[in-house]
Motif scaffolding. Structure first.
Motif, PDB file in Angstrom:
ATOM      1  N   ILE A 281       5.588  42.794  42.522  1.00  0.00           N
ATOM      2  CA  ILE A 281       4.774  41.678  43.022  1.00  0.00           C
ATOM      3  C   ILE A 281       4.209  40.833  41.882  1.00  0.00           C
ATOM      4  O   ILE A 281       4.346  39.594  41.903  1.00  0.00           O
ATOM      5  CB  ILE A 281       3.667  42.187  43.967  1.00  0.00           C
ATOM      6  CG1 ILE A 281       4.291  42.627  45.303  1.00  0.00           C
ATOM      7  CG2 ILE A 281       2.599  41.127  44.193  1.00  0.00           C
ATOM      8  CD1 ILE A 281       3.345  43.403  46.209  1.00  0.00           C
ATOM      9  N   PRO A 282       3.587  41.428  40.852  1.00  0.00           N
ATOM     10  CA  PRO A 282       3.095  40.588  39.751  1.00  0.00           C
ATOM     11  C   PRO A 282       4.211  39.863  39.005  1.00  0.00           C
ATOM     12  O   PRO A 282       4.004  38.739  38.525  1.00  0.00           O
ATOM     13  CB  PRO A 282       2.376  41.591  38.835  1.00  0.00           C
ATOM     14  CG  PRO A 282       2.037  42.750  39.716  1.00  0.00           C
ATOM     15  CD  PRO A 282       3.167  42.830  40.697  1.00  0.00           C
TER      16      PRO A 282
ATOM     17  N   GLU B 268       4.286  35.920  38.425  1.00  0.00           N
ATOM     18  CA  GLU B 268       4.314  35.421  37.049  1.00  0.00           C
ATOM     19  C   GLU B 268       5.484  34.466  36.827  1.00  0.00           C
ATOM     20  O   GLU B 268       5.384  33.499  36.061  1.00  0.00           O
ATOM     21  CB  GLU B 268       4.394  36.587  36.067  1.00  0.00           C
ATOM     22  CG  GLU B 268       4.341  36.172  34.606  1.00  0.00           C
ATOM     23  CD  GLU B 268       4.393  37.355  33.653  1.00  0.00           C
ATOM     24  OE1 GLU B 268       4.406  37.129  32.426  1.00  0.00           O
ATOM     25  OE2 GLU B 268       4.425  38.509  34.128  1.00  0.00           O
ATOM     26  N   ALA B 269       6.597  34.744  37.490  1.00  0.00           N
ATOM     27  CA  ALA B 269       7.782  33.880  37.369  1.00  0.00           C
ATOM     28  C   ALA B 269       7.634  32.580  38.158  1.00  0.00           C
ATOM     29  O   ALA B 269       8.478  31.693  38.047  1.00  0.00           O
ATOM     30  CB  ALA B 269       9.023  34.633  37.830  1.00  0.00           C
ATOM     31  N   GLY B 270       6.583  32.482  38.959  1.00  0.00           N
ATOM     32  CA  GLY B 270       6.354  31.280  39.743  1.00  0.00           C
ATOM     33  C   GLY B 270       7.036  31.283  41.095  1.00  0.00           C
ATOM     34  O   GLY B 270       7.175  30.227  41.724  1.00  0.00           O
TER      35      GLY B 270
ATOM     36  N   ALA C 152      -0.275  41.801  47.187  1.00  0.00           N
ATOM     37  CA  ALA C 152       0.515  40.621  47.530  1.00  0.00           C
ATOM     38  C   ALA C 152      -0.399  39.423  47.780  1.00  0.00           C
ATOM     39  O   ALA C 152      -0.125  38.304  47.332  1.00  0.00           O
ATOM     40  CB  ALA C 152       1.380  40.899  48.752  1.00  0.00           C
ATOM     41  N   GLU C 153      -1.487  39.651  48.496  1.00  0.00           N
ATOM     42  CA  GLU C 153      -2.430  38.571  48.782  1.00  0.00           C
ATOM     43  C   GLU C 153      -3.073  38.057  47.499  1.00  0.00           C
ATOM     44  O   GLU C 153      -3.243  36.842  47.316  1.00  0.00           O
ATOM     45  CB  GLU C 153      -3.486  39.077  49.767  1.00  0.00           C
ATOM     46  CG  GLU C 153      -2.921  39.341  51.163  1.00  0.00           C
ATOM     47  CD  GLU C 153      -3.833  40.181  52.029  1.00  0.00           C
ATOM     48  OE1 GLU C 153      -4.914  40.600  51.527  1.00  0.00           O
ATOM     49  OE2 GLU C 153      -3.484  40.433  53.203  1.00  0.00           O
ATOM     50  N   LYS C 154      -3.432  38.975  46.609  1.00  0.00           N
ATOM     51  CA  LYS C 154      -4.051  38.592  45.336  1.00  0.00           C
ATOM     52  C   LYS C 154      -3.139  37.680  44.521  1.00  0.00           C
ATOM     53  O   LYS C 154      -3.592  36.710  43.895  1.00  0.00           O
ATOM     54  CB  LYS C 154      -4.388  39.841  44.534  1.00  0.00           C
ATOM     55  CG  LYS C 154      -4.927  39.574  43.133  1.00  0.00           C
ATOM     56  CD  LYS C 154      -5.156  40.867  42.373  1.00  0.00           C
ATOM     57  CE  LYS C 154      -5.579  40.591  40.929  1.00  0.00           C
ATOM     58  NZ  LYS C 154      -5.780  41.866  40.167  1.00  0.00           N
ATOM     59  N   HIS C 155      -1.846  37.977  44.537  1.00  0.00           N
ATOM     60  CA  HIS C 155      -0.891  37.234  43.703  1.00  0.00           C
ATOM     61  C   HIS C 155      -0.189  36.101  44.457  1.00  0.00           C
ATOM     62  O   HIS C 155       0.653  35.409  43.872  1.00  0.00           O
ATOM     63  CB  HIS C 155       0.151  38.198  43.131  1.00  0.00           C
ATOM     64  CG  HIS C 155      -0.376  39.081  42.049  1.00  0.00           C
ATOM     65  ND1 HIS C 155      -0.519  38.663  40.747  1.00  0.00           N
ATOM     66  CD2 HIS C 155      -0.815  40.362  42.085  1.00  0.00           C
ATOM     67  CE1 HIS C 155      -1.002  39.651  40.004  1.00  0.00           C
ATOM     68  NE2 HIS C 155      -1.204  40.691  40.792  1.00  0.00           N
TER      69      HIS C 155
END
Length: 288
Positions: free
Chosen positions: A117-118, A122-124, A158-161
């Motif tokens: 998920i991160p 991070e990859a957009g 998932a919500e955080k990111h």
């Protein structure tokens, strides 16, 4: 090639102009047809796996297609080189048959998705695929609750990111025998139980035509739970033209009418010698 082995003017006039049953390549002028941008087009690379990925991405640039589905982290740098978005990321799942409905896989899946998920964020990118897994004699209600118990452990991350976890609806009649998430209502019930905007269904039109039909009505009734769409001709999962029973211009108009702003990915297996020409025809048919 089967997917399971790979993962790890008017619309009528346009179709008539682009149809190429013999598989001959279209000329340069035809391939430069501009898209209307009511649909954010994508394509599943596994259907074109005989074409090297870099060559395929070059073709997408020429066709004006800005997205590709089912590409994992190792190939994201190549996508960025050609300014192509990863519209449905993969790489966290175990398999189509070993999924969230079976608690024995939860530890592995939670670890995989917690790590992935991160990376997606991070990859957009936004979307990350998941699967229910097979029944193996399990009651659907039990499997549904097992999915809730497992998925709720990754949803806060998932919500955080800002990553949307998307479970694909697949048919269990022809291609994926015993798969649990094989009806829209089961998937919608899972969405409701999880109660998160970061969990959606990948509504595969080909698969759901086989299992339940009534495609446009289901899109109208349940579109708020659908975060992504896949195409495919039925029967055969080949080109989505007049050779099969689904009429995609009407389906795409129904999707647009819901206000949907996500991606529609071509996931048919081309039979033409010129696979890129077949892809162009499919995108043009869907470009309402």
């Amino acid at each position: 090639m089967k997917r399971r082995t790979f993962i790890g003017t008017s619309a009528a006039a346009s179709v008539g102009m682009l149809a190429c049953k013999t598989g001959n390549a279209m000329d340069k002028e035809e391939t430069e047809t501009k898209l209307k941008n009511n649909i954010d087009h994508s394509v599943c690379y596994w259907c074109y796996g005989s074409i090297p990925l870099e060559d395929f991405l070059k073709s997408l640039n020429e066709l004006g297609i800005k997205n590709v589905d089912l590409i994992g982290p190792k190939d994201w740098p190549l996508l960025k080189k050609y300014n192509i978005n990863s519209s449905m990321c993969n790489g966290a799942e175990i398999s189509l048959t070993e999924g969230w409905n079976d608690p024995q896989y939860h530890d592995t899946l939670i670890k995989n998705y917690t790590e992935m998920i991160p990376k997606v964020a991070e990859a957009g990118y936004t979307n990350l695929i998941c699967f229910s897994g097979n029944r193996r004699g399990m009651d659907d209600a039990v499997g549904l609750q097992n999915c809730v118990d497992g998925l709720k452990q990754i949803m806060p991350l998932a919500e955080k990111h800002g990553v949307v976890i998307q479970m694909e609806l697949l048919n269990s009649k022809v291609n994926h025998e015993d798969y649990m998430c094989d009806h829209t209502e089961w998937g919608v019930a899972l969405c409701k139980k999880l109660g998160s905007d970061n969990f959606k269904l990948l509504y595969d039109i080909y698969h759901m035509q086989i299992m339940e039909g009534d495609i446009i009505r289901n899109i109208q009734d349940y579109h708020q739970y659908f975060g992504h769409y896949h195409t495919g001709g039925n029967p055969g999962r080949n080109e989505i033209n007049e050779t099969q029973e689904l009429y995609y211009p009407a389906i795409m108009k129904a999707i647009v009418a819901t206000g949907y702003k996500g991606h529609v990915a071509q996931e048919f297996i081309p039979t033409w010698d010129d696979k890129i020409a077949a892809l162009k025809e499919g995108v043009t048919i869907c470009d309402v």
